[in-house]
Design a protein around this motif. Structure first.
Motif, PDB file in Angstrom:
ATOM      1  N   HIS A   1       6.692  -3.992  -9.679  1.00  0.00           N
ATOM      2  CA  HIS A   1       6.027  -4.997 -10.511  1.00  0.00           C
ATOM      3  C   HIS A   1       4.962  -5.761  -9.737  1.00  0.00           C
ATOM      4  N   ALA A   2       4.954  -5.639  -8.424  1.00  0.00           N
ATOM      5  CA  ALA A   2       3.912  -6.282  -7.632  1.00  0.00           C
ATOM      6  C   ALA A   2       2.597  -5.508  -7.687  1.00  0.00           C
ATOM      7  N   LEU A   3       2.644  -4.267  -8.199  1.00  0.00           N
ATOM      8  CA  LEU A   3       1.452  -3.434  -8.321  1.00  0.00           C
ATOM      9  C   LEU A   3       0.956  -3.439  -9.762  1.00  0.00           C
ATOM     10  N   HIS A   4      -0.110  -2.718 -10.015  1.00  0.00           N
ATOM     11  CA  HIS A   4      -0.629  -2.574 -11.379  1.00  0.00           C
ATOM     12  C   HIS A   4       0.464  -2.055 -12.298  1.00  0.00           C
ATOM     13  N   ARG A   5       0.598  -2.635 -13.487  1.00  0.00           N
ATOM     14  CA  ARG A   5       1.624  -2.220 -14.433  1.00  0.00           C
ATOM     15  C   ARG A   5       0.966  -1.579 -15.645  1.00  0.00           C
ATOM     16  N   PRO A   6       0.934  -0.255 -15.722  1.00  0.00           N
ATOM     17  CA  PRO A   6       0.366   0.419 -16.895  1.00  0.00           C
ATOM     18  C   PRO A   6       1.237   0.182 -18.115  1.00  0.00           C
ATOM     19  N   PRO A   7       0.698   0.375 -19.318  1.00  0.00           N
ATOM     20  CA  PRO A   7       1.503   0.201 -20.531  1.00  0.00           C
ATOM     21  C   PRO A   7       2.691   1.151 -20.544  1.00  0.00           C
ATOM     22  N   ARG A   8       3.739   0.750 -21.245  1.00  0.00           N
ATOM     23  CA  ARG A   8       4.894   1.636 -21.385  1.00  0.00           C
ATOM     24  C   ARG A   8       4.451   2.965 -21.991  1.00  0.00           C
ATOM     25  N   GLY A   9       4.923   4.044 -21.395  1.00  0.00           N
ATOM     26  CA  GLY A   9       4.574   5.374 -21.879  1.00  0.00           C
ATOM     27  C   GLY A   9       3.370   5.977 -21.193  1.00  0.00           C
TER      28      GLY A   9
ATOM     29  N   SER B   1      -0.098  -7.730  -2.125  1.00  0.00           N
ATOM     30  CA  SER B   1       0.787  -8.763  -1.600  1.00  0.00           C
ATOM     31  C   SER B   1       1.234  -8.421  -0.187  1.00  0.00           C
ATOM     32  N   ASP B   2       1.371  -9.439   0.650  1.00  0.00           N
ATOM     33  CA  ASP B   2       1.955  -9.240   1.965  1.00  0.00           C
ATOM     34  C   ASP B   2       3.445  -8.995   1.820  1.00  0.00           C
ATOM     35  N   ALA B   3       4.039  -8.494   2.886  1.00  0.00           N
ATOM     36  CA  ALA B   3       5.474  -8.229   2.840  1.00  0.00           C
ATOM     37  C   ALA B   3       6.245  -9.504   2.536  1.00  0.00           C
ATOM     38  N   ALA B   4       5.784 -10.632   3.094  1.00  0.00           N
ATOM     39  CA  ALA B   4       6.524 -11.874   2.910  1.00  0.00           C
ATOM     40  C   ALA B   4       6.420 -12.413   1.500  1.00  0.00           C
ATOM     41  N   SER B   5       5.308 -12.117   0.811  1.00  0.00           N
ATOM     42  CA  SER B   5       5.100 -12.683  -0.517  1.00  0.00           C
ATOM     43  C   SER B   5       5.172 -11.645  -1.613  1.00  0.00           C
ATOM     44  N   ALA B   6       5.649 -10.438  -1.268  1.00  0.00           N
ATOM     45  CA  ALA B   6       5.727  -9.367  -2.271  1.00  0.00           C
ATOM     46  C   ALA B   6       6.635  -9.790  -3.411  1.00  0.00           C
ATOM     47  N   GLU B   7       6.147  -9.600  -4.631  1.00  0.00           N
ATOM     48  CA  GLU B   7       6.926  -9.974  -5.808  1.00  0.00           C
ATOM     49  C   GLU B   7       8.203  -9.157  -5.865  1.00  0.00           C
ATOM     50  N   LYS B   8       9.312  -9.847  -6.134  1.00  0.00           N
ATOM     51  CA  LYS B   8      10.601  -9.152  -6.189  1.00  0.00           C
ATOM     52  C   LYS B   8      10.596  -8.143  -7.322  1.00  0.00           C
ATOM     53  N   ASP B   9      11.040  -6.929  -7.021  1.00  0.00           N
ATOM     54  CA  ASP B   9      11.088  -5.878  -8.030  1.00  0.00           C
ATOM     55  C   ASP B   9      12.093  -6.247  -9.110  1.00  0.00           C
ATOM     56  N   VAL B  10      11.652  -6.243 -10.342  1.00  0.00           N
ATOM     57  CA  VAL B  10      12.493  -6.615 -11.472  1.00  0.00           C
ATOM     58  C   VAL B  10      12.934  -5.354 -12.196  1.00  0.00           C
TER      59      VAL B  10
ATOM     60  N   GLU C   1      -5.750   2.549  -4.199  1.00  0.00           N
ATOM     61  CA  GLU C   1      -6.198   1.160  -4.311  1.00  0.00           C
ATOM     62  C   GLU C   1      -6.210   0.675  -5.759  1.00  0.00           C
ATOM     63  N   ARG C   2      -6.246   1.611  -6.727  1.00  0.00           N
ATOM     64  CA  ARG C   2      -6.261   1.184  -8.128  1.00  0.00           C
ATOM     65  C   ARG C   2      -4.955   0.466  -8.507  1.00  0.00           C
ATOM     66  N   TRP C   3      -3.908   0.659  -7.709  1.00  0.00           N
ATOM     67  CA  TRP C   3      -2.616   0.038  -8.007  1.00  0.00           C
ATOM     68  C   TRP C   3      -2.493  -1.369  -7.428  1.00  0.00           C
ATOM     69  N   LEU C   4      -3.356  -1.730  -6.485  1.00  0.00           N
ATOM     70  CA  LEU C   4      -3.262  -3.038  -5.850  1.00  0.00           C
ATOM     71  C   LEU C   4      -3.854  -4.091  -6.769  1.00  0.00           C
ATOM     72  N   ARG C   5      -3.167  -5.185  -6.915  1.00  0.00           N
ATOM     73  CA  ARG C   5      -3.569  -6.186  -7.914  1.00  0.00           C
ATOM     74  C   ARG C   5      -4.741  -7.037  -7.474  1.00  0.00           C
ATOM     75  N   ASP C   6      -4.956  -7.185  -6.151  1.00  0.00           N
ATOM     76  CA  ASP C   6      -6.136  -7.919  -5.743  1.00  0.00           C
ATOM     77  C   ASP C   6      -7.075  -6.993  -4.994  1.00  0.00           C
TER      78      ASP C   6
ATOM     79  N   MET D   1       0.806  -1.219   0.000  1.00  0.00           N
ATOM     80  CA  MET D   1       0.000   0.000   0.000  1.00  0.00           C
ATOM     81  C   MET D   1       0.837   1.267   0.000  1.00  0.00           C
ATOM     82  N   ALA D   2       1.980   1.274   0.683  1.00  0.00           N
ATOM     83  CA  ALA D   2       2.826   2.468   0.681  1.00  0.00           C
ATOM     84  C   ALA D   2       3.298   2.781  -0.736  1.00  0.00           C
ATOM     85  N   GLY D   3       3.714   1.749  -1.468  1.00  0.00           N
ATOM     86  CA  GLY D   3       4.110   1.947  -2.863  1.00  0.00           C
ATOM     87  C   GLY D   3       2.955   2.417  -3.716  1.00  0.00           C
TER      88      GLY D   3
END
Length: 654
Positions: free
Chosen positions: A541-549, A516-525, A506-511, A418-420
């Motif tokens: 990358h654990a949040l909503h990913r808008p199109p490039r640009g 994701s919880d801190a323990a299961s947060a997807e590693k930033d790529v 909240e629009r950025w949260l995927r579910d 949520m902070a991100g």
């Protein structure tokens, strides 16, 4: 004689008018040849006399019938903020030109077009003439292009590394704690109404960049001691001197010179230094004095760092200035001085090192400070999102004391939850700059763009605005829901049928729950748009990913901001400190006293808080503007900081 002078002035005015008319006709023909929609302006919104006269004339211009004409709205240099996506909606196009006698400007809110332009950095470089004012201490990575930019980038990118990010994390935690203590004063449960949040966020960010950038440690005045600057007037890193103290041949202290310089940057952007020295106006004199004084301090910092490196005192990774010196070939190892490796290194001159150091300070200071400030305001205006953030912080940190908060463990957890999402949404609504400038150079070939499967050609000498404020609100590329309050839209004309003008992290949260919880947060790529891994990505990358640009708060491609990870670390650390144990509520003194609030029921409080939130929205619409970055000018929003569980408006909504 008088008549001759009069005729000469009239002839000069007529010549100027006819020349502008001829240039405007030429540029209209060029715009028409592109096949794109275009709007004709009588002069550029960057015309210097117009910039000076417009604020004076604005009250009278607002009474004229032309006030609603699209060309008139585009004459404001702040049109991207004032209009946001509305201009593109009126034109029914995400790409258009506006034409003036001086230049044609291509404006885009189209993610696919922005992606093309940022990928093709050789075809669409920065217009370096726009950045000339940033070279007051020397050329730098922001103001240069082509091979010269590559030369700067090879030297200045190494300082943005994980060692420095770790230092930014710890310094941001320390400074944020001091800021909150200053807000609370002697109170244990609730502060008085505070009107200095914007200034304090600037101070926090100044302290962080001073430490991580220059090795100058500044303490918060509210701690009961004078602010300290570590070694700002001495080559000895152990020596501490008062930041408010004037030493040697200085007339301004380190902090005073820096704050004055940042506050008066507008004059430096407008006038050359050779002229400022002689102009009699007080504001210009202050600006020139601060430029001279901060230059002296910067030179001292640089000389001290060189001495430290030469004697082996400096530790690599401790600050950006140290890295710049090492990257420029300065070393304490005599075997490296004449080595083949040393001779092949990209080397910056002393003035270029100081030029880059100044740009780090200017960009890093304002960008992070504004994000902390606006995030606090948005969260105060939206209590449910604030509660959601606090629950997320509880899961990440549990009952660990702040001394045990770790960069490696906790930053990615913050960035991916949520902070991100709060930071990503704040930057979506208020990016650091309203439009990112590019160009087709005057001496280059025409450049083709594919727009909606058709090819369009931009001629040489075309300026380009990647309008981030509009791209971030484009309903073609962003998922949107219905507006929260159709009768009271956040913006009167832009996106009135959806919620893209609203703060909804909240629009950025995927579910549909917490993300994701801190323990299961997807590693930033790290992606190809960030060649230096320490700069990271625009959002997790654990949040909503808008199109490039579609999302460009720090631009994209190889010219993406080198310091974005620096800023993300600073902002998220500060927000974690503030909201882990405290809540921020809007001040409501304009409408009710504390005693009256205490007697109100939930519905009355909700209505009262809604009025206060709408006041802030109106202030943000009317008072936001661009100098170097987007910020509110001429107003301060009052807030209260309260311990969690002591909120007066816990159930308040807009």
């Amino acid at each position: 004689m008088i008549s001759l002078w009069l005729w000469a002035l009239l002839a000069l005015a007529l010549s100027y008018f006819l020349n502008n008319l001829w240039c405007l006709r030429r540029n209209i023909l060029a715009a028409k040849a592109t096949g794109l929609p275009y709007v004709v302006l009588p002069w550029s919104n960057l015309n210097f006399p117009w910039i000076i006269l417009r604020p004076i004339l604005q009250p009278y211009l607002d009474k004229l019938p032309i006030r609603d004409a699209l060309w008139f709205k585009l004459l404001s240099v702040d049109w991207p903020w004032q209009q946001q996506y509305a201009v593109f909606q009126r034109l029914h196009a995400d790409n258009f030109l506006y034409v003036s006698p001086s230049h044609n400007y291509f404006n885009t809110a189209d993610a696919a077009v922005i992606d093309q332009i940022t990928r093709r950095r050789h075809d669409f470089p920065k217009p370096t003439e726009v950045y000339g004012a940033l070279e007051i201490y020397g050329q730098n990575v922001v103001s240069t292009e082509g091979n010269l930019w590559k030369h700067h980038r090879k030297t200045v990118s190494p300082p943005f590394n994980e060692k420095n990010n770790r230092m930014v994390w710890h310094e941001s935690l320390r400074q944020a704690q001091s800021m909150v203590k200053g807000w609370m004063g002697d109170q244990t449960e609730s502060s008085a109404t505070i009107y200095r949040v914007a200034d304090d966020c600037m101070k926090l960010s100044l302290h962080v960049i001073s430490c991580a950038g220059f090795g100058v440690n500044l303490d918060w005045p509210a701690q009961g001691a004078e602010p300290l600057a570590n070694g700002h007037a001495s080559s000895s890193p152990e020596k501490k001197a008062e930041a408010s103290e004037v030493n040697g041949d200085h007339t301004l202290s380190y902090v005073d010179a820096l704050q004055s310089l940042l506050h008066n940057m507008l004059w430096i952007f407008i006038f050359p230094m050779s002229l400022m020295k002689w102009l009699p106006f007080s504001g210009i004199k202050r600006s020139y004095t601060s430029y001279i004084e901060w230059g002296k301090h910067l030179r001292e910092l640089f000389d001290n760092k060189k001495d430290d490196i030469a004697t082996g005192k400096a530790q690599e990774g401790m600050d950006l200035m140290g890295f710049l010196c090492k990257g420029a070939g300065m070393t304490s190892d005599p075997t490296e001085v004449d080595s083949e490796k040393s001779r092949t290194k990209p080397v910056l001159s002393d003035t270029e090192i100081m030029g880059n150091a100044f740009v780090f300070l200017l960009a890093g200071h304002e960008t992070a400070a504004n994000s902390i400030h606006f995030s606090c305001l948005f969260l105060a205006m939206h209590p449910p999102s604030q509660r959601r953030l606090q629950k997320s912080l509880d899961r990440i940190f549990a009952s660990r004391p702040m001394a045990e908060w770790e960069y490696e463990r906790d930053f990615n957890a913050l960035f991916s939850t949520m902070a991100g999402a709060v930071l990503a949404e704040e930057l979506r609504l208020i990016p650091p700059v309203p439009a990112i400038p590019k160009c087709v150079p005057r001496n280059a070939s025409p450049q083709t763009l594919v727009i909606d499967n058709q090819k369009y050609t931009l001629p040489p000498a075309t300026y380009i605005n990647l309008v981030s404020l509009a791209a971030h609100r484009n309903p073609k590329t962003w998922p949107a829901g219905p507006p929260s309050d159709p009768e009271n839209p956040v913006h009167p004309t832009s996106n009135t049928d959806n919620d893209l003008e609203e703060f909804k992290p909240e629009r950025w949260l995927r579910d549909s729950t917490q993300g994701s919880d801190a323990a299961s947060a997807e590693k930033d790529v790290y992606t190809e748009d960030a060649p230096n891994t320490a700069t990271g990505t625009n959002s997790s990358h654990a949040l909503h990913r808008p199109p490039r640009g579609a999302y460009i708060p720090f631009s994209e491609g190889y010219r993406a901001c080198l310091g974005r990870r620096f800023a993300q670390v600073e902002v998220l650390a500060a927000l974690a400190v503030i909201f882990k144990n405290y809540s921020i509520e809007l001040g409501v003194e304009k409408y009710a006293s504390d005693e009256e609030v205490e007697r109100m029921g939930p519905e009355e409080r909700r209505e009262l808080y809604g009025k206060a939130a709408r006041d802030v929205e109106e202030s943000m619409k009317a008072k936001m503007g661009m100098l170097f970055t987007m910020q509110m000018r001429g107003t301060n929003v009052g807030v209260r900081v309260v311990r969690r569980g002591r909120e007066r408006f816990a159930d308040a909504y807009q």
